[in-house]
Design a protein around this motif. Structure first.
Motif, PDB file in Angstrom:
ATOM      1  N   GLU A  37      -3.777   4.197   1.705  1.00 32.34           N
ATOM      2  CA  GLU A  37      -2.659   5.134   1.651  1.00 32.34           C
ATOM      3  C   GLU A  37      -1.781   4.802   0.445  1.00 32.34           C
ATOM      4  O   GLU A  37      -1.835   3.688  -0.101  1.00 32.34           O
ATOM      5  CB  GLU A  37      -1.826   5.045   2.936  1.00 32.34           C
ATOM      6  N   TYR A  38      -0.947   5.756   0.051  1.00 31.43           N
ATOM      7  CA  TYR A  38      -0.072   5.545  -1.094  1.00 31.43           C
ATOM      8  C   TYR A  38       1.017   4.529  -0.751  1.00 31.43           C
ATOM      9  O   TYR A  38       1.621   4.572   0.317  1.00 31.43           O
ATOM     10  CB  TYR A  38       0.580   6.859  -1.525  1.00 31.43           C
ATOM     11  N   SER A  39       1.281   3.612  -1.669  1.00 32.34           N
ATOM     12  CA  SER A  39       2.376   2.651  -1.551  1.00 32.34           C
ATOM     13  C   SER A  39       2.656   2.077  -2.927  1.00 32.34           C
ATOM     14  O   SER A  39       1.820   2.177  -3.845  1.00 32.34           O
ATOM     15  CB  SER A  39       2.011   1.518  -0.579  1.00 32.34           C
ATOM     16  N   GLU A  40       3.814   1.452  -3.095  1.00 30.87           N
ATOM     17  CA  GLU A  40       4.136   0.838  -4.373  1.00 30.87           C
ATOM     18  C   GLU A  40       3.169  -0.298  -4.694  1.00 30.87           C
ATOM     19  O   GLU A  40       2.751  -0.479  -5.835  1.00 30.87           O
ATOM     20  CB  GLU A  40       5.583   0.329  -4.369  1.00 30.87           C
ATOM     21  N   GLU A  41       2.806  -1.073  -3.665  1.00 30.40           N
ATOM     22  CA  GLU A  41       1.810  -2.127  -3.872  1.00 30.40           C
ATOM     23  C   GLU A  41       0.474  -1.530  -4.293  1.00 30.40           C
ATOM     24  O   GLU A  41      -0.242  -2.082  -5.127  1.00 30.40           O
ATOM     25  CB  GLU A  41       1.640  -2.955  -2.596  1.00 30.40           C
ATOM     26  N   GLY A  42       0.155  -0.381  -3.693  1.00 29.23           N
ATOM     27  CA  GLY A  42      -1.085   0.297  -4.046  1.00 29.23           C
ATOM     28  C   GLY A  42      -1.088   0.779  -5.486  1.00 29.23           C
ATOM     29  O   GLY A  42      -2.133   0.755  -6.156  1.00 29.23           O
ATOM     30  N   VAL A  43       0.087   1.223  -5.985  1.00 33.53           N
ATOM     31  CA  VAL A  43       0.189   1.650  -7.380  1.00 33.53           C
ATOM     32  C   VAL A  43      -0.112   0.476  -8.306  1.00 33.53           C
ATOM     33  O   VAL A  43      -0.826   0.611  -9.304  1.00 33.53           O
ATOM     34  CB  VAL A  43       1.589   2.229  -7.668  1.00 33.53           C
ATOM     35  N   ASN A  44       0.411  -0.688  -7.974  1.00 32.39           N
ATOM     36  CA  ASN A  44       0.146  -1.884  -8.787  1.00 32.39           C
ATOM     37  C   ASN A  44      -1.343  -2.228  -8.772  1.00 32.39           C
ATOM     38  O   ASN A  44      -1.918  -2.581  -9.810  1.00 32.39           O
ATOM     39  CB  ASN A  44       0.966  -3.063  -8.278  1.00 32.39           C
ATOM     40  N   ALA A  45      -1.969  -2.112  -7.597  1.00 28.84           N
ATOM     41  CA  ALA A  45      -3.396  -2.401  -7.487  1.00 28.84           C
ATOM     42  C   ALA A  45      -4.220  -1.380  -8.269  1.00 28.84           C
ATOM     43  O   ALA A  45      -5.205  -1.727  -8.934  1.00 28.84           O
ATOM     44  CB  ALA A  45      -3.820  -2.412  -6.018  1.00 28.84           C
ATOM     45  N   SER A  46      -3.806  -0.109  -8.218  1.00 29.50           N
ATOM     46  CA  SER A  46      -4.514   0.933  -8.966  1.00 29.50           C
ATOM     47  C   SER A  46      -4.361   0.717 -10.467  1.00 29.50           C
ATOM     48  O   SER A  46      -5.319   0.923 -11.235  1.00 29.50           O
ATOM     49  CB  SER A  46      -3.985   2.310  -8.582  1.00 29.50           C
ATOM     50  N   THR A  47      -3.174   0.321 -10.886  1.00 30.24           N
ATOM     51  CA  THR A  47      -2.936   0.045 -12.306  1.00 30.24           C
ATOM     52  C   THR A  47      -3.894  -1.027 -12.810  1.00 30.24           C
ATOM     53  O   THR A  47      -4.561  -0.860 -13.844  1.00 30.24           O
ATOM     54  CB  THR A  47      -1.485  -0.409 -12.531  1.00 30.24           C
ATOM     55  N   LYS A  48      -3.965  -2.117 -12.069  1.00 30.35           N
ATOM     56  CA  LYS A  48      -4.852  -3.217 -12.455  1.00 30.35           C
ATOM     57  C   LYS A  48      -6.315  -2.782 -12.414  1.00 30.35           C
ATOM     58  O   LYS A  48      -7.097  -3.097 -13.331  1.00 30.35           O
ATOM     59  CB  LYS A  48      -4.629  -4.401 -11.523  1.00 30.35           C
ATOM     60  N   GLY A  49      -6.690  -2.040 -11.363  1.00 28.37           N
ATOM     61  CA  GLY A  49      -8.082  -1.622 -11.222  1.00 28.37           C
ATOM     62  C   GLY A  49      -8.522  -0.668 -12.307  1.00 28.37           C
ATOM     63  O   GLY A  49      -9.627  -0.789 -12.851  1.00 28.37           O
ATOM     64  N   MET A  50      -7.673   0.301 -12.657  1.00 29.21           N
ATOM     65  CA  MET A  50      -8.034   1.269 -13.684  1.00 29.21           C
ATOM     66  C   MET A  50      -8.141   0.617 -15.058  1.00 29.21           C
ATOM     67  O   MET A  50      -9.010   0.963 -15.866  1.00 29.21           O
ATOM     68  CB  MET A  50      -7.020   2.413 -13.710  1.00 29.21           C
ATOM     69  N   ARG A  51      -7.273  -0.329 -15.327  1.00 29.54           N
ATOM     70  CA  ARG A  51      -7.294  -0.987 -16.634  1.00 29.54           C
ATOM     71  C   ARG A  51      -8.474  -1.941 -16.797  1.00 29.54           C
ATOM     72  O   ARG A  51      -8.774  -2.347 -17.917  1.00 29.54           O
ATOM     73  CB  ARG A  51      -5.978  -1.743 -16.853  1.00 29.54           C
ATOM     74  N   SER A  52      -9.112  -2.298 -15.713  1.00 33.13           N
ATOM     75  CA  SER A  52     -10.251  -3.214 -15.795  1.00 33.13           C
ATOM     76  C   SER A  52     -11.568  -2.493 -15.494  1.00 33.13           C
ATOM     77  O   SER A  52     -12.581  -3.134 -15.250  1.00 33.13           O
ATOM     78  CB  SER A  52     -10.069  -4.379 -14.820  1.00 33.13           C
ATOM     79  N   SER A  53     -11.558  -1.153 -15.535  1.00 36.26           N
ATOM     80  CA  SER A  53     -12.755  -0.362 -15.224  1.00 36.26           C
ATOM     81  C   SER A  53     -13.125   0.543 -16.396  1.00 36.26           C
ATOM     82  O   SER A  53     -12.258   1.053 -17.107  1.00 36.26           O
ATOM     83  CB  SER A  53     -12.528   0.487 -13.977  1.00 36.26           C
ATOM     84  N   LYS A  54     -14.418   0.745 -16.561  1.00 36.45           N
ATOM     85  CA  LYS A  54     -14.900   1.636 -17.615  1.00 36.45           C
ATOM     86  C   LYS A  54     -14.711   3.097 -17.231  1.00 36.45           C
ATOM     87  O   LYS A  54     -14.333   3.938 -18.052  1.00 36.45           O
ATOM     88  CB  LYS A  54     -16.379   1.361 -17.891  1.00 36.45           C
ATOM     89  N   PHE A  55     -14.985   3.421 -15.958  1.00 39.02           N
ATOM     90  CA  PHE A  55     -14.888   4.795 -15.476  1.00 39.02           C
ATOM     91  C   PHE A  55     -14.004   4.835 -14.232  1.00 39.02           C
ATOM     92  O   PHE A  55     -14.027   3.904 -13.415  1.00 39.02           O
ATOM     93  CB  PHE A  55     -16.274   5.345 -15.131  1.00 39.02           C
ATOM     94  N   CYS A  56     -13.244   5.927 -14.097  1.00 38.62           N
ATOM     95  CA  CYS A  56     -12.385   6.117 -12.924  1.00 38.62           C
ATOM     96  C   CYS A  56     -12.760   7.429 -12.237  1.00 38.62           C
ATOM     97  O   CYS A  56     -12.748   8.492 -12.868  1.00 38.62           O
ATOM     98  CB  CYS A  56     -10.912   6.141 -13.325  1.00 38.62           C
TER      99      CYS A  56
END
Length: 436
Positions: free
Chosen positions: A290-309
């Motif tokens: 679900e959406y949360s501020e902690e989730g935004v931080n996790a998504s930020t890190k995950g997207m920046r370390s992934s080739k495709f989203c």
């Protein structure tokens, strides 16, 4: 005879140009200066292109903005809905640090703010004019998305009636305006970024130019690509400013990333199927959260370390996740049969995105096979393109050249020829739309 005369004229012209070229070269040589033919003779060399595909030198769009009390716009920012005189550049509040949908559906604020700044100036794609007779278009500063988010998410029927009442008042105001009557509203611009914004009375103003995220909810007779402007959601994750690694491909260790909800409507139901296909696969992160501020931080890190989203459709054909991927420079993998994209007459999304139909995406192993077949040089090319167009998806104040709000005003300008055609025809036709 004519052919010989034409040929002789061409020879004379070419000889004259060549003589002038030699004369200029000798003149510079004897003056002790070297010649840079690429920079000094643009006739023989195209000037270097800007890094962005979207630049313009055309005059700004003249926009007349209606004076509406603050209860229709910035008065809702603190949740009070208090009314007051029309907002000015001096009284404009900062946009709050909202989360969730209120953070995504912000275009109405940035468009209003840009006009307050560009009041009588020529910087940017649009300039506010105070004389309505000089306006190319008329902007209606009603925060319809924020109104819906403010008054329709508490399960309180009496509060939802406030949103309905505001819509009714705007419609009444417009229908009494001589400028609305003059064009039947065709040259009016109304932001409706939330799919349920202005829901109750949208058909009453459907000749206007709507500013929307997509066409998932209204009928084609009410909102369509011919007259309306598709705009980006406000991205939730932060922009990857420091993405200047020497080897971005190998530094991004995850092949495909997704983090979000899978319990969605319409095309969004495909997310459940994608979860079954992709969860647990090598080099894939698929997290149902679900959406949360902690989730935004996790998504930020995950997207920046992934080739495709991965960007599957949500409750409507589009999703904010696409724009999170763009500002993370993570190549978007778009799964949606009906998505429409911002600025697509100026930006070729195929240069930095991968597209799959719903049926293709549901095939076991198909998405991953296709992604793994993309070479490193090809991915790096797409990554570089992403870095060059990220600024087109930034909402900010003060606006900057080529940012989201300036791109949107330019898209509005692109609608003007069709608007003028319709207005002029309807003024003279005795039998409207006779060909139908």
């Amino acid at each position: 005879m004519k052919e010989n005369m034409t040929s002789n004229k061409c020879l004379v012209s070419c000889f004259t140009i060549f003589t002038l070229f030699i004369f200029a070269s000798l003149l510079l040589f004897y003056s002790g200066k070297t010649i840079d033919y690429r920079s000094k003779f643009l006739l023989f060399s195209s000037p270097p292109t800007n890094h962005t595909p979207c630049t313009t030198q055309s005059p700004p769009l003249n926009v007349y903005m209606y004076d509406l009390g603050t209860k229709y716009n910035v008065g809702m920012l603190n949740g009070s809905g208090l009314n007051g005189p029309p907002v000015t550049r001096e009284t404009l509040p900062e946009y709050p640090n909202y989360v969730g949908l209120r953070r995504q559906h912000t275009v109405e604020y940035w468009m209003l703010a840009s006009l307050l700044l560009y009041n009588g100036t020529t910087y940017g794609e649009a300039v506010r004019v105070m004389n309505p007779d000089l306006g190319d278009v008329f902007f209606v500063p009603f925060f319809s998305s924020l109104s819906y988010d403010t008054y329709n998410h508490h399960g309180n029927y009496s509060e939802s009636k406030v949103d309905d009442q505001l819509q009714a008042e705007i419609v009444d105001f417009l229908q009494k305006s001589k400028y609305w009557k003059r064009s039947a509203g065709r040259d009016h611009v109304i932001p409706m970024q939330h799919p349920n914004a202005f829901k109750r009375y949208r058909e009453k103003v459907n000749a206007a130019i709507f500013v929307v995220a997509d066409f998932g909810r209204p009928s084609p007779a009410v909102s369509n690509l011919r007259k309306d402007v598709v705009v980006p959601y406000g991205h939730v994750v932060g922009t990857f400013e420091a993405d200047d690694l020497s080897d971005p491909y190998d530094s991004r260790t995850t092949l495909l990333f997704f983090r979000g909800r899978t319990d969605r409507k319409a095309e969004g139901k495909d997310r459940k199927r994608l979860e079954k296909i992709l969860s647990g696969q090598k080099d894939v992160v698929f997290e149902v959260k679900e959406y949360s501020e902690e989730g935004v931080n996790a998504s930020t890190k995950g997207m920046r370390s992934s080739k495709f989203c991965l960007d599957p459709a949500g409750d409507t054909p589009s999703s904010c996740r696409l724009f999170d991927a763009i500002v993370s420079h993570c190549v978007p993998v778009i799964v949606s049969d009906k998505i429409e994209l911002p600025y697509e007459d100026e930006i070729d999304y195929k240069k930095f995105s991968i597209f799959f139909s719903r049926e293709e995406a549901k095939k076991e192993g198909y998405i991953l096979d296709q992604l793994r077949s993309i070479s490193k040089p090809k991915w790096v090319e797409m990554w570089r393109y992403l870095k060059n167009i990220t600024h087109h998806f930034e909402y900010q104040y003060p606006p900057k050249n080529g940012d989201a709000v300036n791109m949107i005003w330019r898209q509005v300008k692109h609608k003007l020829p069709a608007v003028k055609l319709a207005v002029h025809r309807n003024r003279r036709l005795k039998v409207p739309d006779w060909w139908r």
